[in-house]
Design a protein around this motif. Structure first.
Motif, PDB file in Angstrom:
ATOM      1  N   LYS A 126     -16.073  64.513 -20.911  1.00  0.00           N
ATOM      2  CA  LYS A 126     -15.358  64.508 -22.181  1.00  0.00           C
ATOM      3  C   LYS A 126     -14.879  65.932 -22.482  1.00  0.00           C
ATOM      4  O   LYS A 126     -15.694  66.864 -22.502  1.00  0.00           O
ATOM      5  CB  LYS A 126     -16.265  63.991 -23.295  1.00  0.00           C
ATOM      6  N   VAL A 127     -13.589  66.069 -22.736  1.00  0.00           N
ATOM      7  CA  VAL A 127     -12.988  67.392 -22.892  1.00  0.00           C
ATOM      8  C   VAL A 127     -12.234  67.468 -24.217  1.00  0.00           C
ATOM      9  O   VAL A 127     -11.388  66.616 -24.518  1.00  0.00           O
ATOM     10  CB  VAL A 127     -12.029  67.702 -21.723  1.00  0.00           C
ATOM     11  N   GLY A 128     -12.512  68.482 -25.007  1.00  0.00           N
ATOM     12  CA  GLY A 128     -11.835  68.691 -26.281  1.00  0.00           C
ATOM     13  C   GLY A 128     -10.589  69.537 -26.111  1.00  0.00           C
ATOM     14  O   GLY A 128     -10.620  70.580 -25.450  1.00  0.00           O
ATOM     15  N   LEU A 157     -14.171  73.689 -31.064  1.00  0.00           N
ATOM     16  CA  LEU A 157     -15.414  74.458 -30.914  1.00  0.00           C
ATOM     17  C   LEU A 157     -16.558  73.753 -31.628  1.00  0.00           C
ATOM     18  O   LEU A 157     -17.680  73.664 -31.109  1.00  0.00           O
ATOM     19  CB  LEU A 157     -15.234  75.867 -31.490  1.00  0.00           C
ATOM     20  N   GLU A 158     -16.280  73.258 -32.815  1.00  0.00           N
ATOM     21  CA  GLU A 158     -17.302  72.537 -33.576  1.00  0.00           C
ATOM     22  C   GLU A 158     -17.715  71.264 -32.837  1.00  0.00           C
ATOM     23  O   GLU A 158     -18.902  70.900 -32.813  1.00  0.00           O
ATOM     24  CB  GLU A 158     -16.754  72.185 -34.963  1.00  0.00           C
ATOM     25  N   MET A 159     -16.751  70.579 -32.231  1.00  0.00           N
ATOM     26  CA  MET A 159     -17.053  69.384 -31.454  1.00  0.00           C
ATOM     27  C   MET A 159     -17.989  69.721 -30.292  1.00  0.00           C
ATOM     28  O   MET A 159     -18.923  68.959 -29.995  1.00  0.00           O
ATOM     29  CB  MET A 159     -15.749  68.767 -30.912  1.00  0.00           C
ATOM     30  N   LEU A 160     -17.738  70.855 -29.644  1.00  0.00           N
ATOM     31  CA  LEU A 160     -18.584  71.276 -28.531  1.00  0.00           C
ATOM     32  C   LEU A 160     -19.999  71.588 -29.002  1.00  0.00           C
ATOM     33  O   LEU A 160     -20.992  71.134 -28.398  1.00  0.00           O
ATOM     34  CB  LEU A 160     -17.973  72.506 -27.852  1.00  0.00           C
ATOM     35  N   VAL A 161     -20.107  72.339 -30.078  1.00  0.00           N
ATOM     36  CA  VAL A 161     -21.415  72.724 -30.605  1.00  0.00           C
ATOM     37  C   VAL A 161     -22.226  71.505 -31.028  1.00  0.00           C
ATOM     38  O   VAL A 161     -23.450  71.454 -30.847  1.00  0.00           O
ATOM     39  CB  VAL A 161     -21.245  73.702 -31.793  1.00  0.00           C
ATOM     40  N   ARG A 162     -21.545  70.494 -31.550  1.00  0.00           N
ATOM     41  CA  ARG A 162     -22.222  69.276 -31.991  1.00  0.00           C
ATOM     42  C   ARG A 162     -22.498  68.296 -30.857  1.00  0.00           C
ATOM     43  O   ARG A 162     -23.075  67.227 -31.075  1.00  0.00           O
ATOM     44  CB  ARG A 162     -21.392  68.585 -33.076  1.00  0.00           C
ATOM     45  N   GLY A 163     -22.061  68.634 -29.653  1.00  0.00           N
ATOM     46  CA  GLY A 163     -22.334  67.792 -28.498  1.00  0.00           C
ATOM     47  C   GLY A 163     -21.438  66.583 -28.354  1.00  0.00           C
ATOM     48  O   GLY A 163     -21.746  65.662 -27.598  1.00  0.00           O
ATOM     49  N   VAL A 165     -18.394  66.662 -27.124  1.00  0.00           N
ATOM     50  CA  VAL A 165     -17.661  66.794 -25.862  1.00  0.00           C
ATOM     51  C   VAL A 165     -18.477  67.669 -24.919  1.00  0.00           C
ATOM     52  O   VAL A 165     -19.354  68.431 -25.339  1.00  0.00           O
ATOM     53  CB  VAL A 165     -16.256  67.409 -26.077  1.00  0.00           C
ATOM     54  N   ASP A 166     -18.171  67.562 -23.625  1.00  0.00           N
ATOM     55  CA  ASP A 166     -18.859  68.369 -22.623  1.00  0.00           C
ATOM     56  C   ASP A 166     -18.229  69.743 -22.476  1.00  0.00           C
ATOM     57  O   ASP A 166     -18.927  70.736 -22.251  1.00  0.00           O
ATOM     58  CB  ASP A 166     -18.829  67.658 -21.267  1.00  0.00           C
ATOM     59  N   TYR A 167     -16.902  69.780 -22.570  1.00  0.00           N
ATOM     60  CA  TYR A 167     -16.151  71.027 -22.395  1.00  0.00           C
ATOM     61  C   TYR A 167     -15.003  71.059 -23.397  1.00  0.00           C
ATOM     62  O   TYR A 167     -14.602  70.025 -23.937  1.00  0.00           O
ATOM     63  CB  TYR A 167     -15.561  71.120 -20.978  1.00  0.00           C
ATOM     64  N   ILE A 168     -14.465  72.246 -23.607  1.00  0.00           N
ATOM     65  CA  ILE A 168     -13.235  72.387 -24.379  1.00  0.00           C
ATOM     66  C   ILE A 168     -12.309  73.336 -23.629  1.00  0.00           C
ATOM     67  O   ILE A 168     -12.761  74.180 -22.852  1.00  0.00           O
ATOM     68  CB  ILE A 168     -13.478  72.912 -25.814  1.00  0.00           C
ATOM     69  N   LEU A 169     -11.013  73.167 -23.869  1.00  0.00           N
ATOM     70  CA  LEU A 169     -10.015  74.041 -23.270  1.00  0.00           C
ATOM     71  C   LEU A 169      -9.424  74.939 -24.347  1.00  0.00           C
ATOM     72  O   LEU A 169      -8.942  74.469 -25.376  1.00  0.00           O
ATOM     73  CB  LEU A 169      -8.896  73.233 -22.617  1.00  0.00           C
ATOM     74  N   MET A 170      -9.479  76.259 -24.108  1.00  0.00           N
ATOM     75  CA  MET A 170      -8.836  77.234 -24.981  1.00  0.00           C
ATOM     76  C   MET A 170      -8.276  78.342 -24.101  1.00  0.00           C
ATOM     77  O   MET A 170      -8.812  78.621 -23.033  1.00  0.00           O
ATOM     78  CB  MET A 170      -9.827  77.850 -25.985  1.00  0.00           C
ATOM     79  N   ASN A 171      -7.198  78.979 -24.556  1.00  0.00           N
ATOM     80  CA  ASN A 171      -6.739  80.161 -23.852  1.00  0.00           C
ATOM     81  C   ASN A 171      -7.760  81.277 -23.999  1.00  0.00           C
ATOM     82  O   ASN A 171      -8.431  81.383 -25.027  1.00  0.00           O
ATOM     83  CB  ASN A 171      -5.373  80.597 -24.379  1.00  0.00           C
ATOM     84  N   GLY A 172      -7.880  82.089 -22.961  1.00  0.00           N
ATOM     85  CA  GLY A 172      -8.987  83.026 -22.853  1.00  0.00           C
ATOM     86  C   GLY A 172      -9.224  83.932 -24.044  1.00  0.00           C
ATOM     87  O   GLY A 172     -10.249  83.841 -24.725  1.00  0.00           O
ATOM     88  N   MET A 173      -8.274  84.832 -24.327  1.00  0.00           N
ATOM     89  CA  MET A 173      -8.498  85.800 -25.389  1.00  0.00           C
ATOM     90  C   MET A 173      -8.576  85.155 -26.774  1.00  0.00           C
ATOM     91  O   MET A 173      -9.478  85.481 -27.558  1.00  0.00           O
ATOM     92  CB  MET A 173      -7.415  86.878 -25.347  1.00  0.00           C
ATOM     93  N   PRO A 174      -7.701  84.210 -27.124  1.00  0.00           N
ATOM     94  CA  PRO A 174      -7.868  83.520 -28.407  1.00  0.00           C
ATOM     95  C   PRO A 174      -9.203  82.776 -28.492  1.00  0.00           C
ATOM     96  O   PRO A 174      -9.821  82.714 -29.558  1.00  0.00           O
ATOM     97  CB  PRO A 174      -6.688  82.548 -28.442  1.00  0.00           C
ATOM     98  N   GLY A 175      -9.654  82.230 -27.357  1.00  0.00           N
ATOM     99  CA  GLY A 175     -10.938  81.534 -27.343  1.00  0.00           C
ATOM    100  C   GLY A 175     -12.097  82.458 -27.636  1.00  0.00           C
ATOM    101  O   GLY A 175     -12.977  82.151 -28.454  1.00  0.00           O
TER     102      GLY A 175
END
Length: 244
Positions: A126-128, A157-163, A165-175
Motif C-alpha cells: 500500500k503506497v500513499g 505522512l500522517e497516513m504512514l505514521v498511522r500505519g 500505508v506501507d510506503y509513501i512517495l515524496m520528492n526528496g528535499m520537500p519530503g
C-alpha cells in the motif's frame, strides 16, 4: 505543493501574460503569507529567466492541480513545477532543458527493514501519494500496487505514521522538510527511490502565446546557465537550507 502565478509583460501582447506556479511545495516554491509572494528556488529561477528576456513578471499563488488545469485550458500561459509523463507530454509545450531535477523518493517508518527499494518493490504493498501530483506512468499503471491518495504530503505522512500505508512517495528535499517540520526525523526515513525527475514550466497549447513563450523560456534558461546566474541561485538555495 505551492503554486505561483506569473505575469509577464511582452511586447507581443497588450495584456500581461499570466503563468501559474505551484504554491505548496517548499522549499522549491512556497507562498509567503505576509507578502503574498512565492518563495523558493523555482520562482527565483523563473524571474531570472524572464529578466534575461526583458520581460516584467509578477506572481500569483494557485493550487498545483488547478494551475495545470488552467494552463491546459489556456486560462494561464503556463504552470510550474511540472514533470513530463506519457499522459501530459502532448498536452503542453515543454522547453527542452528542465529547470532542476529532484528524486521521487520512497519513505517508510524507521522500522522498515528493507533499503534501496525501487518500483518493483512496491508491488503488493500500500503506497500513499498526493492527489493532483504527477507520477511516472509505469508507477500509476502498475496494477500490482495499491495506491491511496491524500490532499497533501503532510496528509500522506500522517497516513504512514498511522500505519494506513506501507510506503509513501515524496520528492526528496520537500519530503525531508516535511519530516523535519513535523518532528518525525528518525521516525520516517528514505528507503529507496522511483526515479530522478526533471521539473519544467509547462506552457499552454491553447493559449496564443504558449508556444512562443516556451521557446523564449528555453533561450533565457540557457543564458542564465551560461552566464553563471543559475549556479549562483543554486548555491544560494543550498546555503539557505544548510547544505553548503
Amino acid at each position: 505543493m505551492l503554486i505561483c502565478l506569473l505575469v509577464a509583460a511582452s511586447p507581443l501582447a497588450a495584456e500581461p501574460l499570466v503563468i501559474g506556479a505551484e504554491d505548496d511545495w517548499a522549499p522549491y516554491c512556497a507562498l509567503d503569507k505576509q507578502s503574498g509572494q512565492p518563495l523558493g528556488l523555482a520562482p527565483e529561477l523563473v524571474k531570472a529567466v524572464f529578466a534575461t528576456e526583458k520581460l516584467e513578471i509578477a506572481f500569483r499563488p494557485l493550487p498545483f492541480a488547478r494551475c495545470m488545469h488552467d494552463a491546459k485550458s489556456g486560462k494561464v500561459v503556463g504552470c510550474f513545477n511540472a514533470t513530463i509523463t506519457e499522459e501530459n507530454r502532448n498536452q503542453y509545450y515543454w522547453h527542452k532543458t528542465p529547470m532542476f531535477e529532484e528524486d521521487l523518493a520512497i519513505f517508510a517508518l524507521a522500522s522498515e527493514p528493507n533499503r534501496d527499494l525501487q518500483l518493483s518493490s512496491l508491488e503488493g504493498r500500500k503506497v500513499g501519494i498526493t492527489l493532483g501530483y504527477t507520477y511516472p506512468t509505469d508507477f500509476m499503471d502498475n496494477t500490482k500496487i495499491t495506491r491511496f491518495e491524500a490532499k497533501s504530503d503532510a496528509q500522506i505522512l500522517e497516513m504512514l505514521v498511522r500505519g494506513r500505508v506501507d510506503y509513501i512517495l515524496m520528492n526528496g528535499m520537500p519530503g525531508y522538510l516535511q519530516i523535519q517540520q513535523r518532528q518525525l526525523t528518525g521516525k520516517v526515513i528514505k528507503v529507496g527511490k522511483i526515479s530522478t525527475d526533471g521539473f519544467w514550466l509547462a506552457f499552454s497549447r491553447t493559449h496564443p502565446q504558449g508556444k512562443a513563450m516556451s521557446k523564449q523560456f528555453e533561450e533565457g534558461l540557457l543564458k542564465i546557465k551560461n552566464n553563471g546566474t543559475y549556479e549562483l541561485l543554486i548555491r544560494d538555495f543550498e546555503a539557505k537550507l544548510g547544505l553548503r
